[in-house]
Scaffold this active site. Structure first.
Site, PDB file in Angstrom:
ATOM      1  N   PHE A 276       0.850  -1.196   0.000  1.00 35.76           N
ATOM      2  CA  PHE A 276       0.000   0.000   0.000  1.00 35.76           C
ATOM      3  C   PHE A 276       0.888   1.251   0.000  1.00 35.76           C
ATOM      4  O   PHE A 276       1.853   1.333   0.774  1.00 35.76           O
ATOM      5  CB  PHE A 276      -0.893  -0.027   1.239  1.00 35.76           C
ATOM      6  CG  PHE A 276      -1.987   0.992   1.226  1.00 35.76           C
ATOM      7  CD1 PHE A 276      -3.192   0.731   0.596  1.00 35.76           C
ATOM      8  CD2 PHE A 276      -1.820   2.213   1.852  1.00 35.76           C
ATOM      9  CE1 PHE A 276      -4.212   1.674   0.588  1.00 35.76           C
ATOM     10  CE2 PHE A 276      -2.837   3.163   1.846  1.00 35.76           C
ATOM     11  CZ  PHE A 276      -4.032   2.893   1.218  1.00 35.76           C
TER      12      PHE A 276
ATOM     13  N   ASP B  15       1.881  -5.087   8.555  1.00 41.14           N
ATOM     14  CA  ASP B  15       0.688  -4.253   8.475  1.00 41.14           C
ATOM     15  C   ASP B  15      -0.522  -5.178   8.297  1.00 41.14           C
ATOM     16  O   ASP B  15      -0.586  -5.936   7.322  1.00 41.14           O
ATOM     17  CB  ASP B  15       0.799  -3.262   7.309  1.00 41.14           C
ATOM     18  CG  ASP B  15      -0.334  -2.233   7.321  1.00 41.14           C
ATOM     19  OD1 ASP B  15      -1.442  -2.575   7.797  1.00 41.14           O
ATOM     20  OD2 ASP B  15      -0.104  -1.105   6.853  1.00 41.14           O
TER      21      ASP B  15
ATOM     22  N   TYR C 290     -10.916   1.138  10.596  1.00 40.72           N
ATOM     23  CA  TYR C 290     -12.149   1.446   9.855  1.00 40.72           C
ATOM     24  C   TYR C 290     -12.451   0.468   8.731  1.00 40.72           C
ATOM     25  O   TYR C 290     -13.432   0.641   8.017  1.00 40.72           O
ATOM     26  CB  TYR C 290     -12.115   2.878   9.313  1.00 40.72           C
ATOM     27  CG  TYR C 290     -10.894   3.239   8.487  1.00 40.72           C
ATOM     28  CD1 TYR C 290     -10.774   2.805   7.177  1.00 40.72           C
ATOM     29  CD2 TYR C 290      -9.872   4.007   9.019  1.00 40.72           C
ATOM     30  CE1 TYR C 290      -9.658   3.126   6.425  1.00 40.72           C
ATOM     31  CE2 TYR C 290      -8.753   4.343   8.277  1.00 40.72           C
ATOM     32  CZ  TYR C 290      -8.652   3.895   6.970  1.00 40.72           C
ATOM     33  OH  TYR C 290      -7.545   4.208   6.241  1.00 40.72           O
TER      34      TYR C 290
ATOM     35  N   ARG D  76     -12.679  -4.393  -7.305  1.00 42.61           N
ATOM     36  CA  ARG D  76     -12.358  -4.988  -6.007  1.00 42.61           C
ATOM     37  C   ARG D  76     -13.627  -5.193  -5.180  1.00 42.61           C
ATOM     38  O   ARG D  76     -14.425  -4.266  -5.014  1.00 42.61           O
ATOM     39  CB  ARG D  76     -11.390  -4.041  -5.297  1.00 42.61           C
ATOM     40  CG  ARG D  76     -10.677  -4.619  -4.128  1.00 42.61           C
ATOM     41  CD  ARG D  76      -9.612  -3.660  -3.657  1.00 42.61           C
ATOM     42  NE  ARG D  76     -10.187  -2.482  -3.027  1.00 42.61           N
ATOM     43  CZ  ARG D  76      -9.639  -1.843  -1.995  1.00 42.61           C
ATOM     44  NH1 ARG D  76      -8.488  -2.265  -1.511  1.00 42.61           N
ATOM     45  NH2 ARG D  76     -10.213  -0.785  -1.489  1.00 42.61           N
TER      46      ARG D  76
HETATM   47  C1  LIG Z   1      -5.960   1.162   4.508  1.00 40.87           C
HETATM   48  C2  LIG Z   1      -4.497   1.028   4.679  1.00 40.87           C
HETATM   49  C3  LIG Z   1      -3.773   2.028   5.305  1.00 40.87           C
HETATM   50  C4  LIG Z   1      -4.465   3.286   5.740  1.00 40.87           C
HETATM   51  O1  LIG Z   1      -3.630   4.170   6.395  1.00 40.87           O
HETATM   52  P1  LIG Z   1      -4.248   5.476   7.056  1.00 40.87           P
HETATM   53  O2  LIG Z   1      -3.142   6.009   7.857  1.00 40.87           O
HETATM   54  O3  LIG Z   1      -5.442   5.035   7.853  1.00 40.87           O
HETATM   55  O4  LIG Z   1      -4.711   6.376   5.981  1.00 40.87           O
HETATM   56  C5  LIG Z   1      -2.413   1.835   5.480  1.00 40.87           C
HETATM   57  N1  LIG Z   1      -1.809   0.708   5.055  1.00 40.87           N
HETATM   58  C6  LIG Z   1      -2.491  -0.280   4.444  1.00 40.87           C
HETATM   59  C7  LIG Z   1      -1.798  -1.508   3.998  1.00 40.87           C
HETATM   60  C8  LIG Z   1      -3.856  -0.142   4.228  1.00 40.87           C
HETATM   61  O5  LIG Z   1      -4.531  -1.112   3.609  1.00 40.87           O
END
Ligand SMILES: *Cc1c(COP(=O)(O)O)cnc(C)c1O
Length: 437
Positions: free
Chosen positions: A129, A198, A223, A396
């Protein structure tokens, strides 16, 4: 041929079917985007109103003590711990995933810097991500490390005696492919590297076993599958063997051993509490707790094992029905068929029109989302043949077993079939891009 009747029969036998009523979804919507923003727990609306009108409105500052506001990060962390294979007292709910990643990657680099000062690389996956890669890139620049990005099938080969940290996302956001956490963590340990995981697309979606895997650090999102509401606090876990070793870089007063002594010098709290920074978003915390309580309710009907079994059944069904009923329309599959390598989403690929098809589906009440493939293609050009499905865009679909049923899957695929068969997606209104896809 699987019929709608078959799917209704499966719903009637589903041990998790009673959990659906814990969530509020609009009439006529089939929600397949819980991997991006989870649905609203029914309890959240009343709970947030209570926090605003009673705890804030009446209790005022007394509520930090009387309503338990001050302990919410630890209390919520203890509800997340069993979902990720951690112990009580090892997790806090706080800040965003991006910020928590900054804290733990920084701590990991500090530990590596002390224990293995010659190691100069952070290894991650090229299709991780973007925020994870951006945070890592910034920290690497600041601390003088190299960020080494590889394709998912080259991770093991990239681990070497110059690797300080292996930083990975367990379930890939674009493809739904799941990495083997136990195996890769063991490989990293064997190479002398620390691991940062993560769990944004894992927590609440697939069983995670951080201790069993001997992982070092983890972060995750509130979330998505945890249904904590837009911008809900994320979470952070640090293995107890590391938690007390270093200050995390955002050493704010909430991570102090005694914040209300107001001393001029910093003294970190023991354990995971030092990973807090400043005052917490209490209203968001109360909503997140409602999302977590749905998993407490799920414990009575099989817990994460039942969630996982249903998730695989739903995604298997979706794949089978798309292949049965939407054949000949140029759709491919980016998500692994093998159960051990699949998260809780299915990603279809298409060379053209993926965005518009998703828009046409949304207009019919089937909510999924779109992810572009082009940026990955550009990066992959230096390795011919590595692009595979990356020149295709992605449709998706996330499957949340707490509130999605088998008939929902059947109906969603039927809508997709109609959108494709009637070329409905070619209409101009479905081809206009919005800011958030
Ligand atoms: C959704 C997601 C995030 C989101 O990060 P935010 O700090 O909440 O914007 C980060 N890493 C991964 C792998 C995600 O899927």
């Amino acid at each position: 041929m699987t019929t709608l009747q078959d799917c209704l029969a499966r719903d009637a036998q589903d041990p998790l079917r009673g959990l659906r009523k814990l969530f509020k979804l609009p009439e006529g919507v089939i929600y397949l985007d819980g991997n991006s923003l989870g649905a609203m727990p029914v309890a959240a609306a009343a709970r947030v109103v209570q926090a605003v009108t009673q705890e804030w409105g009446q209790g005022l500052i007394r509520s930090w003590n009387s309503a338990g506001w001050f302990e919410l990060p630890q209390k919520l962390g203890n509800k997340i711990a069993p979902l990720i294979g951690a112990e009580a007292g090892e997790v806090v709910a706080t800040d965003s995933t991006s910020i928590n990643l900054y804290k733990v990657l920084s701590a990991a680099l500090q530990i590596a810097g002390q224990d293995a000062p010659k190691r100069s690389k952070v290894v991650s996956e090229r299709s991780n991500f973007p925020t994870d890669l951006y945070i890592a890139e910034a920290l690497c620049r600041q601390r003088g490390y190299d960020l080494h990005l590889v394709d998912s099938d080259r991770i093991e080969a990239a681990l070497a005696d110059d690797t300080a940290v292996l930083m990975l996302t367990h379930v890939n956001y674009r493809t739904g492919a799941m990495l083997d956490m136990a195996h890769l963590t063991a490989q990293a340990r064997a190479a002398g590297a620390l691991t940062v995981w993560d769990l944004a697309h894992s927590a609440g979606a697939v069983p995670v076993h951080l201790h069993a895997a001997k992982a070092d650090f983890a972060v995750g999102c509130g979330y998505k599958y945890l249904n904590g509401g837009p911008g809900a606090p994320a979470f952070v876990w640090v293995h107890p063997r590391h938690a007390d070793r270093f200050w995390q870089p955002l050493a704010g007063w909430w991570g102090h051993a005694a914040p209300f002594e107001f001393t001029p010098d910093y003294r970190p709290a023991p354990g995971i509490s030092r990973y807090l920074c400043g005052t917490q978003p209490i209203l968001s915390m109360t909503a997140l707790e409602c999302g977590l309580d749905a998993f407490v309710a799920a414990e009575a009907v099989g817990g994460m094992q039942a969630v996982r079994a249903k998730s695989l059944a739903l995604t298997d069904l979706f794949i089978a029905l798309v292949e049965e009923r939407c054949a000949g329309h140029g759709l491919g599959l980016a998500t692994p068929r093998e159960h051990g390598r699949r998260g809780s989403q299915v990603c279809l690929t298409r060379k053209h029109g993926a965005y518009a098809i998703v828009q046409a589906l949304i207009a019919r009440g089937v909510i999924g989302d779109f992810r572009a493939g082009a940026s990955i293609l550009r990066q992959a050009q230096d390795r011919p043949g590595s692009a595979r499905t990356d020149d295709h865009d992605i449709l998706r679909f996330g499957f949340t077993p707490l509130y999605t049923g088998f008939a929902d899957v059947w109906n969603a695929v039927e809508q997709l079939r109609q959108v494709l068969a009637g070329s409905e997606w070619e209409r101009p209104e479905f081809n206009q891009k919005h800011a958030v896809t």
